[in-house]
Design a protein around this motif. Structure first.
Motif, mmCIF file in Angstrom:
data_model
loop_
_atom_site.group_PDB
_atom_site.id
_atom_site.type_symbol
_atom_site.label_atom_id
_atom_site.label_comp_id
_atom_site.label_asym_id
_atom_site.label_seq_id
_atom_site.Cartn_x
_atom_site.Cartn_y
_atom_site.Cartn_z
ATOM 1 N N ARG A 11 -13.224 -28.317 -25.995
ATOM 2 C CA ARG A 11 -13.078 -28.966 -27.290
ATOM 3 C C ARG A 11 -11.644 -29.448 -27.414
ATOM 4 O O ARG A 11 -10.728 -28.875 -26.848
ATOM 5 N N GLU A 16 -11.139 -35.370 -31.638
ATOM 6 C CA GLU A 16 -12.139 -35.543 -32.694
ATOM 7 C C GLU A 16 -11.502 -36.157 -33.935
ATOM 8 O O GLU A 16 -12.050 -37.093 -34.529
ATOM 9 N N ASP A 41 -22.132 -33.577 -31.457
ATOM 10 C CA ASP A 41 -21.184 -33.870 -30.380
ATOM 11 C C ASP A 41 -19.766 -33.455 -30.755
ATOM 12 O O ASP A 41 -18.916 -33.300 -29.880
ATOM 13 N N TYR A 43 -17.277 -30.679 -32.024
ATOM 14 C CA TYR A 43 -17.262 -29.217 -32.007
ATOM 15 C C TYR A 43 -17.020 -28.636 -33.392
ATOM 16 O O TYR A 43 -17.687 -27.706 -33.817
ATOM 17 N N LYS A 103 -16.943 -37.309 -26.162
ATOM 18 C CA LYS A 103 -18.255 -37.246 -25.497
ATOM 19 C C LYS A 103 -18.185 -36.351 -24.262
ATOM 20 O O LYS A 103 -19.100 -35.564 -24.001
ATOM 21 N N SER A 106 -18.249 -32.796 -25.274
ATOM 22 C CA SER A 106 -19.593 -32.448 -25.744
ATOM 23 C C SER A 106 -20.524 -32.166 -24.561
ATOM 24 O O SER A 106 -21.271 -31.184 -24.565
ATOM 25 N N ARG A 109 -19.712 -28.825 -23.061
ATOM 26 C CA ARG A 109 -20.244 -27.714 -23.859
ATOM 27 C C ARG A 109 -21.740 -27.552 -23.617
ATOM 28 O O ARG A 109 -22.248 -26.431 -23.518
ATOM 29 N N GLN A 110 -22.444 -28.669 -23.521
ATOM 30 C CA GLN A 110 -23.882 -28.598 -23.265
ATOM 31 C C GLN A 110 -24.159 -27.996 -21.886
ATOM 32 O O GLN A 110 -25.083 -27.189 -21.729
#
Length: 156
Positions: A11, A16, A41, A43, A103, A106, A109-110
């Motif tokens: 993150r 962001e 998307d 955090y 992105k 994100s 993290r996925q």
């Protein structure tokens, strides 16, 4: 064994904030890259709420600024949060760079979540074939999400 805190990896608060700043300063930046994202998307939950509000305002043809987003969210202190976000950057010049960073984090993290889920499932009584099939499906879903985003692919 290498140990690190998985709750703080993948993150970047500043990226962001910078991306949201771009969206607040110019809806053109949202039109250019906003479709790459959902609120999940981002955090930070507040950032996700701000993004969703911006998307809703854009989708309904309403202006996007501190006042309209604040009115949409209706949370105490949100105007100050938005002002702080705009104060972070104050320009839209590098919006594509910020979009790519957000992105990318994100997706990481996925992937982290897929790995953790698989790790827990592998300890249980699940058949290895079922685990592999579930993993392949999760990766296919993630791949479809990122490959469907032309701009993200072009930045690679």
């Amino acid at each position: 064994m290498n140990s690190f805190d998985t709750t703080t990896i993948n993150r970047m608060k500043e990226a962001e904030q910078s991306l949201l700043c771009c969206f607040l300063l110019s809806t053109d930046t949202f039109y250019a890259v906003g479709d790459m994202f959902t609120e999940t998307d981002l955090y930070d939950e507040t950032h996700g709420t701000i993004f969703k509000s911006i998307r809703d305002l854009v989708d309904t043809g309403n202006p996007v600024d501190i006042i309209s987003v604040s009115q949409k969210i209706k949370q105490p202190g949100i105007a100050a949060t938005l002002a702080n976000i705009i104060g972070v950057l104050g320009t839209t010049t590098n919006y594509e760079y910020y979009a790519k960073l957000v992105k990318d984090y994100s997706i990481r993290r996925q992937l982290n979540e897929i790995g953790r889920t698989l790790s827990y499932q592998a300890i249980g009584d699940n058949k290895s074939e079922d685990l592999i099939q579930a993993l392949e499906q999760r990766l296919a879903d993630l791949t479809a999400t990122t490959k469907g985003c032309r701009r993200y692919r072009d930045w690679e």
